[in-house]
Design a protein around this motif. Structure first.
Motif, PDB file in Angstrom:
ATOM      1  N   VAL A 125     105.369 -80.493 -10.187  1.00 38.62           N
ATOM      2  CA  VAL A 125     105.369 -79.167  -9.563  1.00 38.62           C
ATOM      3  C   VAL A 125     105.456 -79.302  -8.047  1.00 38.62           C
ATOM      4  O   VAL A 125     106.183 -78.565  -7.379  1.00 38.62           O
ATOM      5  CB  VAL A 125     104.125 -78.364  -9.993  1.00 38.62           C
ATOM      6  CG1 VAL A 125     103.993 -77.093  -9.179  1.00 38.62           C
ATOM      7  CG2 VAL A 125     104.192 -78.044 -11.468  1.00 38.62           C
ATOM      8  N   ARG A 126     104.723 -80.245  -7.496  1.00 39.67           N
ATOM      9  CA  ARG A 126     104.666 -80.398  -6.046  1.00 39.67           C
ATOM     10  C   ARG A 126     105.991 -80.926  -5.470  1.00 39.67           C
ATOM     11  O   ARG A 126     106.443 -80.453  -4.426  1.00 39.67           O
ATOM     12  CB  ARG A 126     103.539 -81.360  -5.675  1.00 39.67           C
ATOM     13  CG  ARG A 126     103.443 -81.597  -4.187  1.00 39.67           C
ATOM     14  CD  ARG A 126     102.373 -82.591  -3.862  1.00 39.67           C
ATOM     15  NE  ARG A 126     101.079 -81.923  -3.949  1.00 39.67           N
ATOM     16  CZ  ARG A 126      99.930 -82.542  -3.824  1.00 39.67           C
ATOM     17  NH1 ARG A 126      99.900 -83.838  -3.659  1.00 39.67           N
ATOM     18  NH2 ARG A 126      98.816 -81.874  -3.888  1.00 39.67           N
ATOM     19  N   GLY A 173     106.442 -79.467 -15.655  1.00 43.26           N
ATOM     20  CA  GLY A 173     105.261 -79.851 -14.890  1.00 43.26           C
ATOM     21  C   GLY A 173     104.093 -78.929 -15.135  1.00 43.26           C
ATOM     22  O   GLY A 173     102.946 -79.373 -15.253  1.00 43.26           O
ATOM     23  N   THR A 174     104.362 -77.636 -15.239  1.00 43.16           N
ATOM     24  CA  THR A 174     103.313 -76.660 -15.524  1.00 43.16           C
ATOM     25  C   THR A 174     102.722 -76.891 -16.912  1.00 43.16           C
ATOM     26  O   THR A 174     101.499 -76.845 -17.095  1.00 43.16           O
ATOM     27  CB  THR A 174     103.865 -75.233 -15.417  1.00 43.16           C
ATOM     28  OG1 THR A 174     104.441 -75.048 -14.121  1.00 43.16           O
ATOM     29  CG2 THR A 174     102.783 -74.203 -15.649  1.00 43.16           C
ATOM     30  N   THR A 193     100.570 -79.989 -16.815  1.00 44.03           N
ATOM     31  CA  THR A 193      99.325 -79.716 -16.108  1.00 44.03           C
ATOM     32  C   THR A 193      98.344 -78.961 -17.004  1.00 44.03           C
ATOM     33  O   THR A 193      97.156 -79.298 -17.059  1.00 44.03           O
ATOM     34  CB  THR A 193      99.602 -78.903 -14.835  1.00 44.03           C
ATOM     35  OG1 THR A 193     100.532 -79.624 -14.022  1.00 44.03           O
ATOM     36  CG2 THR A 193      98.335 -78.665 -14.051  1.00 44.03           C
ATOM     37  N   ILE A 194      98.824 -77.952 -17.705  1.00 45.76           N
ATOM     38  CA  ILE A 194      97.960 -77.177 -18.593  1.00 45.76           C
ATOM     39  C   ILE A 194      97.424 -78.048 -19.726  1.00 45.76           C
ATOM     40  O   ILE A 194      96.231 -77.990 -20.061  1.00 45.76           O
ATOM     41  CB  ILE A 194      98.707 -75.940 -19.129  1.00 45.76           C
ATOM     42  CG1 ILE A 194      98.971 -74.960 -17.989  1.00 45.76           C
ATOM     43  CG2 ILE A 194      97.932 -75.263 -20.258  1.00 45.76           C
ATOM     44  CD1 ILE A 194      99.896 -73.821 -18.343  1.00 45.76           C
ATOM     45  N   GLY A 223     101.968 -83.735 -14.138  1.00 49.32           N
ATOM     46  CA  GLY A 223     102.352 -82.321 -14.008  1.00 49.32           C
ATOM     47  C   GLY A 223     102.214 -81.824 -12.590  1.00 49.32           C
ATOM     48  O   GLY A 223     103.114 -81.152 -12.068  1.00 49.32           O
ATOM     49  N   ILE A 224     101.106 -82.155 -11.943  1.00 45.13           N
ATOM     50  CA  ILE A 224     100.914 -81.750 -10.550  1.00 45.13           C
ATOM     51  C   ILE A 224     102.000 -82.359  -9.666  1.00 45.13           C
ATOM     52  O   ILE A 224     102.552 -81.696  -8.783  1.00 45.13           O
ATOM     53  CB  ILE A 224      99.517 -82.172 -10.057  1.00 45.13           C
ATOM     54  CG1 ILE A 224      98.435 -81.377 -10.769  1.00 45.13           C
ATOM     55  CG2 ILE A 224      99.378 -82.009  -8.554  1.00 45.13           C
ATOM     56  CD1 ILE A 224      98.426 -79.899 -10.442  1.00 45.13           C
ATOM     57  N   ARG A 256     109.867 -77.769 -13.000  1.00 43.88           N
ATOM     58  CA  ARG A 256     108.642 -77.028 -12.691  1.00 43.88           C
ATOM     59  C   ARG A 256     107.984 -76.504 -13.960  1.00 43.88           C
ATOM     60  O   ARG A 256     106.762 -76.527 -14.082  1.00 43.88           O
ATOM     61  CB  ARG A 256     108.932 -75.870 -11.754  1.00 43.88           C
ATOM     62  CG  ARG A 256     109.027 -76.297 -10.325  1.00 43.88           C
ATOM     63  CD  ARG A 256     109.019 -75.075  -9.427  1.00 43.88           C
ATOM     64  NE  ARG A 256     109.057 -75.516  -8.054  1.00 43.88           N
ATOM     65  CZ  ARG A 256     108.004 -75.439  -7.242  1.00 43.88           C
ATOM     66  NH1 ARG A 256     106.901 -74.909  -7.658  1.00 43.88           N
ATOM     67  NH2 ARG A 256     108.103 -75.878  -6.013  1.00 43.88           N
ATOM     68  N   ILE A 257     108.777 -76.025 -14.896  1.00 45.12           N
ATOM     69  CA  ILE A 257     108.224 -75.531 -16.159  1.00 45.12           C
ATOM     70  C   ILE A 257     107.569 -76.678 -16.919  1.00 45.12           C
ATOM     71  O   ILE A 257     106.449 -76.552 -17.418  1.00 45.12           O
ATOM     72  CB  ILE A 257     109.318 -74.859 -17.007  1.00 45.12           C
ATOM     73  CG1 ILE A 257     109.812 -73.595 -16.315  1.00 45.12           C
ATOM     74  CG2 ILE A 257     108.809 -74.548 -18.414  1.00 45.12           C
ATOM     75  CD1 ILE A 257     111.021 -72.974 -16.960  1.00 45.12           C
TER      76      ILE A 257
END
Length: 61
Positions: free
Chosen positions: A54-55, A8-9, A12-13, A50-51, A5-6
């Motif tokens: 996270v998803r 992925g975040t 995404t950023i 990234g999305i 998740r980290i």
């Protein structure tokens, strides 16, 4: 928080920043078309990956 998740975040950023940069340069009509295409494509890949990370990552307590 999960490492996926980290990551992925972060992806995404980075993707959002790259897409915003590409959009600004296109609006200002500066830069080389090949460079903008490469930056835009890589940013889009980062954003979508990234999305997806996270998803699809499940929270485990």
């Amino acid at each position: 928080m999960n490492v996926k998740r980290i990551f992925g975040t972060i992806l995404t950023i980075l993707g959002i920043i790259g897409l915003i940069y590409t959009g600004i340069v296109i609006i200002q009509r500066e830069g080389n078309a090949i460079n903008l295409t490469v930056i835009g494509a890589i940013s889009l890949i980062f954003f979508l990956t990234g999305i997806s990370l996270v998803r699809n990552t499940k929270d485990e307590a």
